[in-house]
Scaffold this motif. Structure first.
Motif, PDB file in Angstrom:
ATOM      1  N   SER A  19       0.842  -1.191   0.000  1.00 52.21           N
ATOM      2  CA  SER A  19       0.000   0.000   0.000  1.00 52.21           C
ATOM      3  C   SER A  19       0.880   1.245   0.000  1.00 52.21           C
ATOM      4  CB  SER A  19      -0.908  -0.008   1.238  1.00 52.21           C
ATOM      5  OG  SER A  19      -1.923   0.956   1.137  1.00 52.21           O
ATOM      6  N   ARG A  20       0.246   2.360  -0.349  1.00 55.13           N
ATOM      7  CA  ARG A  20       0.937   3.651  -0.380  1.00 55.13           C
ATOM      8  C   ARG A  20      -0.093   4.725  -0.056  1.00 55.13           C
ATOM      9  NH1 ARG A  20       5.581   5.715  -3.618  1.00 55.13           N
ATOM     10  NH2 ARG A  20       5.999   3.524  -4.052  1.00 55.13           N
ATOM     11  N   PHE A  21       0.216   5.574   0.920  1.00 51.44           N
ATOM     12  CA  PHE A  21      -0.701   6.652   1.301  1.00 51.44           C
ATOM     13  C   PHE A  21       0.074   7.755   2.024  1.00 51.44           C
ATOM     14  CE2 PHE A  21      -0.762   3.221   4.371  1.00 51.44           C
ATOM     15  CZ  PHE A  21      -0.502   3.851   5.583  1.00 51.44           C
ATOM     16  N   TYR A  22      -0.287   8.990   1.753  1.00 50.43           N
ATOM     17  CA  TYR A  22       0.316  10.171   2.399  1.00 50.43           C
ATOM     18  C   TYR A  22       1.840  10.130   2.409  1.00 50.43           C
ATOM     19  CZ  TYR A  22      -4.488  10.801   3.954  1.00 50.43           C
ATOM     20  OH  TYR A  22      -5.849  10.949   3.993  1.00 50.43           O
ATOM     21  N   GLY A  23       2.431   9.633   1.350  1.00 57.10           N
ATOM     22  CA  GLY A  23       3.887   9.563   1.257  1.00 57.10           C
ATOM     23  C   GLY A  23       4.507   8.388   1.987  1.00 57.10           C
ATOM     24  N   ILE A  24       3.689   7.538   2.565  1.00 56.18           N
ATOM     25  CA  ILE A  24       4.157   6.362   3.306  1.00 56.18           C
ATOM     26  C   ILE A  24       4.019   5.142   2.392  1.00 56.18           C
ATOM     27  CG2 ILE A  24       3.740   4.871   5.301  1.00 56.18           C
ATOM     28  CD1 ILE A  24       2.387   7.429   6.589  1.00 56.18           C
ATOM     29  N   ASP A  62      13.084   9.554   4.347  1.00 55.68           N
ATOM     30  CA  ASP A  62      14.335   8.831   4.612  1.00 55.68           C
ATOM     31  C   ASP A  62      14.269   8.020   5.902  1.00 55.68           C
ATOM     32  OD1 ASP A  62      14.250  10.969   6.332  1.00 55.68           O
ATOM     33  OD2 ASP A  62      16.384  11.448   6.143  1.00 55.68           O
ATOM     34  N   ARG A  63      13.080   7.823   6.450  1.00 48.89           N
ATOM     35  CA  ARG A  63      12.897   7.085   7.706  1.00 48.89           C
ATOM     36  C   ARG A  63      12.137   5.788   7.441  1.00 48.89           C
ATOM     37  NH1 ARG A  63      12.084  11.648  11.294  1.00 48.89           N
ATOM     38  NH2 ARG A  63      12.201  10.412  13.193  1.00 48.89           N
ATOM     39  N   SER A  64      12.402   4.789   8.248  1.00 49.36           N
ATOM     40  CA  SER A  64      11.684   3.521   8.088  1.00 49.36           C
ATOM     41  C   SER A  64      11.526   2.837   9.438  1.00 49.36           C
ATOM     42  CB  SER A  64      12.410   2.606   7.110  1.00 49.36           C
ATOM     43  OG  SER A  64      13.660   2.231   7.630  1.00 49.36           O
ATOM     44  N   ALA A  65      10.546   1.941   9.482  1.00 53.58           N
ATOM     45  CA  ALA A  65      10.279   1.200  10.712  1.00 53.58           C
ATOM     46  C   ALA A  65       9.727  -0.173  10.366  1.00 53.58           C
ATOM     47  CB  ALA A  65       9.285   1.963  11.577  1.00 53.58           C
ATOM     48  N   LEU A  66       9.966  -1.119  11.255  1.00 51.51           N
ATOM     49  CA  LEU A  66       9.360  -2.446  11.174  1.00 51.51           C
ATOM     50  C   LEU A  66       8.269  -2.491  12.221  1.00 51.51           C
ATOM     51  CD1 LEU A  66      12.134  -2.989   9.812  1.00 51.51           C
ATOM     52  CD2 LEU A  66      11.990  -5.268  10.770  1.00 51.51           C
ATOM     53  N   VAL A  67       7.079  -2.950  11.816  1.00 49.59           N
ATOM     54  CA  VAL A  67       5.934  -2.994  12.718  1.00 49.59           C
ATOM     55  C   VAL A  67       5.431  -4.427  12.809  1.00 49.59           C
ATOM     56  CG1 VAL A  67       3.612  -2.102  13.151  1.00 49.59           C
ATOM     57  CG2 VAL A  67       5.319  -0.631  12.040  1.00 49.59           C
ATOM     58  N   GLU A  68       5.341  -4.947  14.028  1.00 53.92           N
ATOM     59  CA  GLU A  68       4.824  -6.291  14.253  1.00 53.92           C
ATOM     60  C   GLU A  68       3.324  -6.298  13.966  1.00 53.92           C
ATOM     61  OE1 GLU A  68       4.756  -9.759  17.654  1.00 53.92           O
ATOM     62  OE2 GLU A  68       5.467  -7.769  18.189  1.00 53.92           O
ATOM     63  N   ILE A  69       2.861  -7.264  13.203  1.00 51.26           N
ATOM     64  CA  ILE A  69       1.455  -7.304  12.795  1.00 51.26           C
ATOM     65  C   ILE A  69       0.533  -7.608  13.972  1.00 51.26           C
ATOM     66  CG2 ILE A  69      -0.238  -8.480  11.345  1.00 51.26           C
ATOM     67  CD1 ILE A  69       2.094  -8.908   9.311  1.00 51.26           C
ATOM     68  N   ALA A  70       0.876  -8.572  14.792  1.00 49.58           N
ATOM     69  CA  ALA A  70      -0.027  -9.006  15.874  1.00 49.58           C
ATOM     70  C   ALA A  70      -0.283  -7.924  16.906  1.00 49.58           C
ATOM     71  CB  ALA A  70       0.536 -10.251  16.555  1.00 49.58           C
ATOM     72  N   LEU A 106       6.117  -1.158  17.303  1.00 49.04           N
ATOM     73  CA  LEU A 106       7.296  -0.830  16.514  1.00 49.04           C
ATOM     74  C   LEU A 106       8.441  -1.735  16.980  1.00 49.04           C
ATOM     75  CD1 LEU A 106       7.541   1.455  14.403  1.00 49.04           C
ATOM     76  CD2 LEU A 106       8.773   2.741  16.135  1.00 49.04           C
ATOM     77  N   ILE A 107       8.972  -2.544  16.057  1.00 46.63           N
ATOM     78  CA  ILE A 107      10.062  -3.466  16.388  1.00 46.63           C
ATOM     79  C   ILE A 107      11.407  -2.750  16.280  1.00 46.63           C
ATOM     80  CG2 ILE A 107      11.275  -5.563  15.687  1.00 46.63           C
ATOM     81  CD1 ILE A 107       8.631  -6.569  14.524  1.00 46.63           C
ATOM     82  N   ARG A 108      11.556  -1.972  15.216  1.00 44.35           N
ATOM     83  CA  ARG A 108      12.836  -1.314  14.947  1.00 44.35           C
ATOM     84  C   ARG A 108      12.608  -0.097  14.079  1.00 44.35           C
ATOM     85  NH1 ARG A 108      15.996  -5.468  12.763  1.00 44.35           N
ATOM     86  NH2 ARG A 108      15.437  -4.887  10.656  1.00 44.35           N
ATOM     87  N   GLY A 109      13.508   0.864  14.186  1.00 43.06           N
ATOM     88  CA  GLY A 109      13.428   2.068  13.377  1.00 43.06           C
ATOM     89  C   GLY A 109      12.530   3.104  14.021  1.00 43.06           C
ATOM     90  N   ASN A 110      12.262   4.152  13.270  1.00 43.81           N
ATOM     91  CA  ASN A 110      11.321   5.152  13.761  1.00 43.81           C
ATOM     92  C   ASN A 110      10.788   5.987  12.617  1.00 43.81           C
ATOM     93  OD1 ASN A 110      12.569   7.770  13.446  1.00 43.81           O
ATOM     94  ND2 ASN A 110      13.944   7.269  15.119  1.00 43.81           N
ATOM     95  N   LEU A 111       9.652   6.555  12.862  1.00 44.75           N
ATOM     96  CA  LEU A 111       8.975   7.431  11.907  1.00 44.75           C
ATOM     97  C   LEU A 111       8.573   8.688  12.647  1.00 44.75           C
ATOM     98  CD1 LEU A 111       6.515   4.802  10.373  1.00 44.75           C
ATOM     99  CD2 LEU A 111       8.544   5.729   9.251  1.00 44.75           C
ATOM    100  N   PRO A 112       8.382   9.783  11.926  1.00 46.62           N
ATOM    101  CA  PRO A 112       7.843  10.967  12.587  1.00 46.62           C
ATOM    102  C   PRO A 112       6.492  10.639  13.239  1.00 46.62           C
ATOM    103  CG  PRO A 112       8.581  11.507  10.376  1.00 46.62           C
ATOM    104  CD  PRO A 112       8.639  10.010  10.505  1.00 46.62           C
ATOM    105  N   ARG A 113       6.155  11.340  14.293  1.00 48.00           N
ATOM    106  CA  ARG A 113       4.944  11.053  15.068  1.00 48.00           C
ATOM    107  C   ARG A 113       3.691  10.962  14.198  1.00 48.00           C
ATOM    108  NH1 ARG A 113       4.035  13.317  20.737  1.00 48.00           N
ATOM    109  NH2 ARG A 113       6.187  13.774  20.276  1.00 48.00           N
ATOM    110  N   ARG A 114       3.505  11.906  13.294  1.00 47.79           N
ATOM    111  CA  ARG A 114       2.302  11.883  12.448  1.00 47.79           C
ATOM    112  C   ARG A 114       2.283  10.647  11.545  1.00 47.79           C
ATOM    113  NH1 ARG A 114      -1.990  13.545  10.014  1.00 47.79           N
ATOM    114  NH2 ARG A 114      -2.156  14.375   7.923  1.00 47.79           N
ATOM    115  N   ALA A 115       3.404  10.334  10.918  1.00 46.59           N
ATOM    116  CA  ALA A 115       3.478   9.150  10.051  1.00 46.59           C
ATOM    117  C   ALA A 115       3.256   7.882  10.871  1.00 46.59           C
ATOM    118  CB  ALA A 115       4.827   9.095   9.340  1.00 46.59           C
ATOM    119  N   ARG A 116       3.818   7.819  12.057  1.00 41.68           N
ATOM    120  CA  ARG A 116       3.635   6.650  12.926  1.00 41.68           C
ATOM    121  C   ARG A 116       2.159   6.472  13.272  1.00 41.68           C
ATOM    122  NH1 ARG A 116       7.383   7.842  16.571  1.00 41.68           N
ATOM    123  NH2 ARG A 116       5.949   8.806  18.022  1.00 41.68           N
TER     124      ARG A 116
END
Length: 86
Positions: A5-10, A30-38, A42-52
């Motif tokens: 998927s792609r939305f709001y630049g994410i 230039d930011r990325s994160a891994l997100v556990e589905i269950a 956030l497993i690793r990385g970070n995103l700006p607060r709004r993107a997160r």
């Protein structure tokens, strides 16, 4: 690697035969994160607060589809696209 998927630049991506736990990659500028589905943790990385927040909202809505995508990729199949956040 599959772009789900792609939305709001994410951009949301997932890789076949990736390490556990089941997760997806969210990339914003230039930011990325891994997100556990269950847990949507956030497993690793970070995103700006709004993107997160946008990623969390989108993932909560599409959690079942994310699990199905993980399973399909790990069977060597192509996952379906997932609707973006409106």
């Amino acid at each position: 690697m599959a772009e789900l998927s792609r939305f709001y630049g994410i951009v949301i991506r997932m890789y076949g035969n990736d390490h556990a736990p089941p997760h997806f990659h969210a990339v914003y500028a230039d930011r990325s994160a891994l997100v556990e589905i269950a847990t949507l943790r956030l497993i690793r990385g970070n995103l700006p607060r709004r993107a997160r927040g946008l990623v969390a909202e989108w993932a909560k809505t599409h959690q079942t589809e994310l699990v199905e995508s993980w399973q399909r990729l790990n069977r060597g199949e192509t996952p379906a696209k997932i609707d973006p956040l409106d």
